[in-house]
Design a protein around this motif. Structure first.
Motif, PDB file in Angstrom:
ATOM      1  N   ALA A  83       0.842  -1.208   0.000  1.00 19.99           N
ATOM      2  CA  ALA A  83       0.000   0.000   0.000  1.00 19.99           C
ATOM      3  C   ALA A  83       0.871   1.249   0.000  1.00 19.99           C
ATOM      4  CB  ALA A  83      -0.931  -0.011   1.213  1.00 19.99           C
ATOM      5  N   LEU A  84       1.939   1.254   0.785  1.00 23.14           N
ATOM      6  CA  LEU A  84       2.839   2.406   0.841  1.00 23.14           C
ATOM      7  C   LEU A  84       3.546   2.604  -0.490  1.00 23.14           C
ATOM      8  CD1 LEU A  84       4.167   4.697   2.363  1.00 23.14           C
ATOM      9  CD2 LEU A  84       5.801   3.037   3.307  1.00 23.14           C
ATOM     10  N   LYS A  85       3.947   1.525  -1.120  1.00 21.39           N
ATOM     11  CA  LYS A  85       4.594   1.617  -2.437  1.00 21.39           C
ATOM     12  C   LYS A  85       3.662   2.299  -3.439  1.00 21.39           C
ATOM     13  CE  LYS A  85       6.446  -1.401  -6.046  1.00 21.39           C
ATOM     14  NZ  LYS A  85       6.681  -2.802  -6.429  1.00 21.39           N
ATOM     15  N   ILE A  86       2.401   1.897  -3.442  1.00 21.48           N
ATOM     16  CA  ILE A  86       1.409   2.490  -4.346  1.00 21.48           C
ATOM     17  C   ILE A  86       1.179   3.955  -3.993  1.00 21.48           C
ATOM     18  CG2 ILE A  86      -1.041   2.434  -4.977  1.00 21.48           C
ATOM     19  CD1 ILE A  86      -0.819  -0.689  -4.631  1.00 21.48           C
ATOM     20  N   GLN A  87       1.048   4.246  -2.695  1.00 19.06           N
ATOM     21  CA  GLN A  87       0.812   5.624  -2.266  1.00 19.06           C
ATOM     22  C   GLN A  87       1.993   6.523  -2.597  1.00 19.06           C
ATOM     23  OE1 GLN A  87      -0.481   5.604   1.835  1.00 19.06           O
ATOM     24  NE2 GLN A  87      -2.207   4.270   1.352  1.00 19.06           N
ATOM     25  N   ARG A  88       3.203   6.008  -2.501  1.00 16.91           N
ATOM     26  CA  ARG A  88       4.385   6.808  -2.879  1.00 16.91           C
ATOM     27  C   ARG A  88       4.332   7.169  -4.359  1.00 16.91           C
ATOM     28  NH1 ARG A  88       8.330   3.386   0.835  1.00 16.91           N
ATOM     29  NH2 ARG A  88       8.771   4.976   2.412  1.00 16.91           N
ATOM     30  N   LYS A  89       3.994   6.193  -5.179  1.00 24.81           N
ATOM     31  CA  LYS A  89       3.914   6.431  -6.624  1.00 24.81           C
ATOM     32  C   LYS A  89       2.823   7.459  -6.939  1.00 24.81           C
ATOM     33  CE  LYS A  89       3.421   3.914 -10.999  1.00 24.81           C
ATOM     34  NZ  LYS A  89       2.255   4.511 -11.609  1.00 24.81           N
ATOM     35  N   GLU A  90       1.652   7.280  -6.322  1.00 17.86           N
ATOM     36  CA  GLU A  90       0.548   8.211  -6.549  1.00 17.86           C
ATOM     37  C   GLU A  90       0.913   9.612  -6.077  1.00 17.86           C
ATOM     38  OE1 GLU A  90      -2.669   6.296  -4.496  1.00 17.86           O
ATOM     39  OE2 GLU A  90      -3.166   5.028  -6.234  1.00 17.86           O
ATOM     40  N   TRP A  91       1.609   9.719  -4.939  1.00 17.65           N
ATOM     41  CA  TRP A  91       2.009  11.023  -4.428  1.00 17.65           C
ATOM     42  C   TRP A  91       2.982  11.706  -5.395  1.00 17.65           C
ATOM     43  CZ3 TRP A  91       0.706  14.880  -1.618  1.00 17.65           C
ATOM     44  CH2 TRP A  91       1.644  15.876  -1.361  1.00 17.65           C
ATOM     45  N   GLN A  92       3.959  10.954  -5.899  1.00 17.82           N
ATOM     46  CA  GLN A  92       4.927  11.529  -6.831  1.00 17.82           C
ATOM     47  C   GLN A  92       4.225  12.072  -8.071  1.00 17.82           C
ATOM     48  OE1 GLN A  92       8.146  12.145  -6.312  1.00 17.82           O
ATOM     49  NE2 GLN A  92       7.922  11.317  -4.269  1.00 17.82           N
ATOM     50  N   GLU A  93       3.283  11.318  -8.586  1.00 16.43           N
ATOM     51  CA  GLU A  93       2.540  11.757  -9.778  1.00 16.43           C
ATOM     52  C   GLU A  93       1.713  13.007  -9.464  1.00 16.43           C
ATOM     53  OE1 GLU A  93       0.326   8.305 -10.928  1.00 16.43           O
ATOM     54  OE2 GLU A  93       2.110   7.260 -11.672  1.00 16.43           O
TER      55      GLU A  93
END
Length: 110
Positions: A83-93
């Motif tokens: 979940a954190l990996k996905i949230q990091r990617k979404e935050w960067q975008e």
């Protein structure tokens, strides 16, 4: 700028990131967030911990304390890491998009 609404959208990720670094109990996590510049109320953090635990992103265990009541520690689960990996990617975008918009506005004002 009042960052209250912004924080609501990223508190899950912030808590997961802090717990990913090291397990911690509620107030310890609040202190570590504040030390990193995330000023969130204790109630919000405790609510986030409960929600992340219920979703399977965090695990918990109790550690006896000689200085007071036992402390409930939280650790990140494999589900929480994903979940954190996905949230990091979404935050960067998202952050890149907003930075672009703000930069465009600044360029247009010149």
């Amino acid at each position: 700028m009042d960052t209250t609404q912004l924080l609501k959208g990223v508190l899950d990720a912030a808590v997961l990131a802090v717990v990913e670094q090291e397990d911690g109990y509620g107030y310890d996590i609040v202190r570590r967030l504040r030390a990193r510049g995330v000023e969130s109320g204790e109630a919000s953090v405790y609510g986030t911990l409960r929600r992340l635990y219920a979703s399977g992103s965090l695990t918990s265990y109790v550690v006896p304390s000689e200085e007071g009541p036992h402390r409930k520690y939280y650790g990140i689960t494999p589900h929480g890491r994903e979940a954190l990996k996905i949230q990091r990617k979404e935050w960067q975008e998202f952050a890149g998009t907003v930075a672009g918009l703000l930069g465009e506005r600044n360029e247009a004002a010149r």
